[in-house]
Enzyme design. Structure first.
Site, PDB file in Angstrom:
ATOM      1  N   ASP A   8     -16.909  -5.481  29.064  1.00 45.08           N
ATOM      2  CA  ASP A   8     -16.489  -5.982  30.378  1.00 45.08           C
ATOM      3  C   ASP A   8     -16.240  -7.485  30.364  1.00 45.08           C
ATOM      4  O   ASP A   8     -16.389  -8.170  31.381  1.00 45.08           O
ATOM      5  CB  ASP A   8     -17.534  -5.651  31.462  1.00 45.08           C
ATOM      6  CG  ASP A   8     -17.896  -4.171  31.486  1.00 45.08           C
ATOM      7  OD1 ASP A   8     -16.981  -3.350  31.558  1.00 45.08           O
ATOM      8  OD2 ASP A   8     -19.099  -3.859  31.404  1.00 45.08           O
TER       9      ASP A   8
ATOM     10  N   HIS B 282     -10.300  -1.323  31.488  1.00 49.50           N
ATOM     11  CA  HIS B 282      -9.705  -2.645  31.624  1.00 49.50           C
ATOM     12  C   HIS B 282      -9.013  -2.744  32.979  1.00 49.50           C
ATOM     13  O   HIS B 282      -8.209  -1.877  33.327  1.00 49.50           O
ATOM     14  CB  HIS B 282      -8.694  -2.906  30.504  1.00 49.50           C
ATOM     15  CG  HIS B 282      -9.320  -2.966  29.146  1.00 49.50           C
ATOM     16  ND1 HIS B 282      -8.624  -2.750  27.985  1.00 49.50           N
ATOM     17  CD2 HIS B 282     -10.596  -3.225  28.772  1.00 49.50           C
ATOM     18  CE1 HIS B 282      -9.440  -2.863  26.953  1.00 49.50           C
ATOM     19  NE2 HIS B 282     -10.631  -3.150  27.410  1.00 49.50           N
TER      20      HIS B 282
ATOM     21  N   LYS C 103     -16.289  15.482  15.348  1.00 48.85           N
ATOM     22  CA  LYS C 103     -15.467  14.906  14.280  1.00 48.85           C
ATOM     23  C   LYS C 103     -16.290  14.777  12.992  1.00 48.85           C
ATOM     24  O   LYS C 103     -15.834  15.188  11.916  1.00 48.85           O
ATOM     25  CB  LYS C 103     -14.948  13.535  14.726  1.00 48.85           C
ATOM     26  CG  LYS C 103     -14.180  12.755  13.673  1.00 48.85           C
ATOM     27  CD  LYS C 103     -13.701  11.423  14.235  1.00 48.85           C
ATOM     28  CE  LYS C 103     -12.946  10.617  13.189  1.00 48.85           C
ATOM     29  NZ  LYS C 103     -12.422   9.342  13.760  1.00 48.85           N
TER      30      LYS C 103
END
Length: 570
Positions: free
Chosen positions: A147, A175, A274
């Site tokens: 942030d 964002h 994954k």
């Protein structure tokens, strides 16, 4: 005759170089291939010697600066000194056999001088041709706990770049950008999409929740931002399914008081699939039969581990079957695309997500994200070689914030922390949660600089400190009465640290209209310079407001004003 020859040689040499000496810009050239007889002295890399004949040497002190690509840079005055020294080496200090006649000596020396002058002129000619800047992959990273305002700088810089890429994380990143009074929020799509000339890449290191991606694309369309042909998704990027988010929430809730503070966006479980080699990638959508088979197998493994989870397999398959025609045109071998763009001279900008202190390896583990939002992910998450990296820009807020659980050494648990939160609108873009606030933490920032090798800093939200009479900077960690020299990995040590602060006078005026460093009030300039002194990295960009234009850029050539700072003395 010899005297006239030398005088004319000097005059010609210094005349040609003198015309060039009016420019203070360094001239880049490599000496060795042109003057093979000039070699570095063993005593110093900057001391050259020439040997015209045995027993004849002339030292030359060259003010050569080493460039990043290994070439040596020389100014025109360096070339003049080099030429003079070579001539002196040939014309003086040498011994000649007695049987050689003066006429023979004069003629031979004249030929040697002419040969040397021709060589020096070739060096001088080459030095005029300054090569164009090499293409590079520049990077914007977060240096704290996220942030920090990375997206705003990426939006500003993207106008100068051809490719803007995300390389790690997923929709847990957020964002917020303000352009012409309009607010844009991005979670997966790179902020560079606002630049109509940039191609945006979601790299292989990103995990993508397709419904969130579709939502962002629909919002772009509603705001008349055309993304078609400008957004590419790596065929190796993994998919975050809805059940990954369900697993994320289940895991977080099961931790009770020891919760991590995850965003519950399914990032960790998707990376787990994954790593366990059972995940599905975007490229798998090209072969629907294979995708369906592997999807069913993945669901079976998830349900076996989490019996309470009920996953509607048919509904999920129907969704991906319907959305597949929209996704297929976006899927690309982005490794080949990005490297081909680089090789063709195009500029590439990487937009970091999250931040270094949330890195799975370098952050405050286990209170971290599930990826590597530090410099290493640029190579592994985009498929580029390390030698292609250029500028590495660290984004740092003028104070510190953190969302979620975990140690936070400079946290303010009083009214001052509440004031910073309200003044800075410190509420999460992704979750809306209030951010924890504290003073700037120099030991932590030094650690991020060490891990990432920042070449410059982007200092954001300096304007939030407007009106404060006094500003604190955490400059040293103390544990059990002793200074801590590095960033502790132990949660116990981090939670029991004492922070030593340095007080900086505040400024009681607005920075909103400042557009140069000199326009900042003296106290604000002193604050920025103190940060530079403490971390040893120049602050190039300074945020003075939320808008796109509310940024001071000190220029590409800006360097530290304070030299030779000993970081350990602070």
């Amino acid at each position: 005759m010899t005297g006239r020859c030398v005088k004319m040689a000097f005059r010609n040499l210094l005349g040609s170089l003198g015309r060039q000496s009016k420019s203070s810009r360094p001239l880049k050239t490599t000496f060795a291939p042109v003057l093979p007889t000039v070699a570095p002295s063993s005593s110093s890399p900057f001391l050259f010697s020439t040997s015209a004949r045995a027993g004849s040497t002339a030292p030359v002190t060259g003010m050569l600066r080493q460039s990043r690509n290994g070439h040596q840079k020389a100014t025109s005055s360096d070339l003049a000194v080099l030429g003079v020294a070579i001539l002196v080496g040939y014309m003086g200090g040498s011994t000649l056999p007695a049987e050689q006649s003066p006429a023979h000596v004069d003629k031979k020396k004249e030929e040697e001088v002419n040969q040397l002058l021709n060589k020096i002129r070739r060096v001088e000619s080459q030095s005029r041709r300054v090569p164009a800047p090499s293409p590079s992959v520049d990077v914007v990273l977060g240096s704290q706990w996220g942030d920090e305002g990375k997206g705003k700088l990426v939006d500003i810089l993207s106008a100068e770049y051809d490719v803007v890429a995300r390389v790690a994380g997923g929709s847990n990143a957020g964002h917020t950008i303000y352009v012409d009074g309009r607010k844009y929020k991005f979670h997966l799509v790179p902020s560079g999409i606002l630049n109509p000339k940039a191609v945006c890449v979601i790299g292989n290191g990103v995990v993508v929740h397709v419904p969130q991606l579709i939502t962002e694309l629909q919002e772009l369309e509603a705001q008349a931002i055309d993304f078609r042909g400008r957004l590419l998704i790596s065929d190796r990027a993994h998919i975050v399914f809805d059940f990954h988010q369900m697993v994320d929430g289940y895991n977080e809730d099961s931790l009770g008081r020891n919760k991590i503070g995850t965003t519950k966006k399914g990032i960790g479980p998707a990376y787990a699939s994954k790593i366990n080699r059972v995940g599905l990638r975007f490229g798998d959508l090209r072969d629907w039969d294979d995708f369906e088979t592997r999807f069913r197998a993945l669901v079976s493994s998830i349900e076996a581990r989490y019996p309470r989870l009920k996953i509607d397999v048919e509904e999920q398959l129907a969704y991906y079957r319907d959305i597949r025609p929209i996704l297929l045109p976006l899927i690309r071998d982005t490794i080949e695309f990005t490297n081909a763009a680089f090789d063709s001279g195009k500029k590439v900008l990487v937009e970091g997500a999250n931040a270094t202190m949330l890195d799975i390896d370098f952050g405050t583990y286990p209170y971290v994200t599930s990826s590597n939002p530090s410099i290493g992910s640029v190579c592994t998450g985009l498929g580029i070689a390390p030698n292609k990296l250029g500028e590495i820009i660290g984004t740092v807020k003028s104070y510190c914030t953190r969302v979620g659980e975990g140690p936070f050494p400079t946290e303010l648990l009083d009214a001052q922390g509440d004031e910073l939160r309200n003044l800075g609108a410190e509420f999460g873009t992704t979750t809306g949660r209030p951010r924890r606030c504290g003073w700037l933490d120099i030991p932590q920032l030094r650690y991020s600089c060490l891990v990432n090798g920042f070449t410059s800093l982007n200092l954001t939200k300096l304007d939030v400190l407007d009106g404060l009479k006094e500003i604190q900077i955490g400059v040293r960690y103390l544990y059990a009465g002793k200074e801590v020299e590095s960033m502790p990995s132990s949660l116990r040590v981090l939670s029991e640290l004492e922070v030593e602060y340095e007080s900086i006078p505040g400024w009681e005026q607005s920075l909103a209209k400042c557009r140069t460093f000199e326009e900042l009030p003296p106290q604000a300039r002193a604050y920025v310079k103190r940060i530079e002194e403490l971390v040893g990295v120049p602050v190039r960009w300074i945020g003075v407001g939320p808008g796109r234009l509310d940024v001071i850029d000190r220029g590409e050539g800006y360097t530290l004003e304070v030299k030779g700072v000993n970081r350990r003395q602070f």
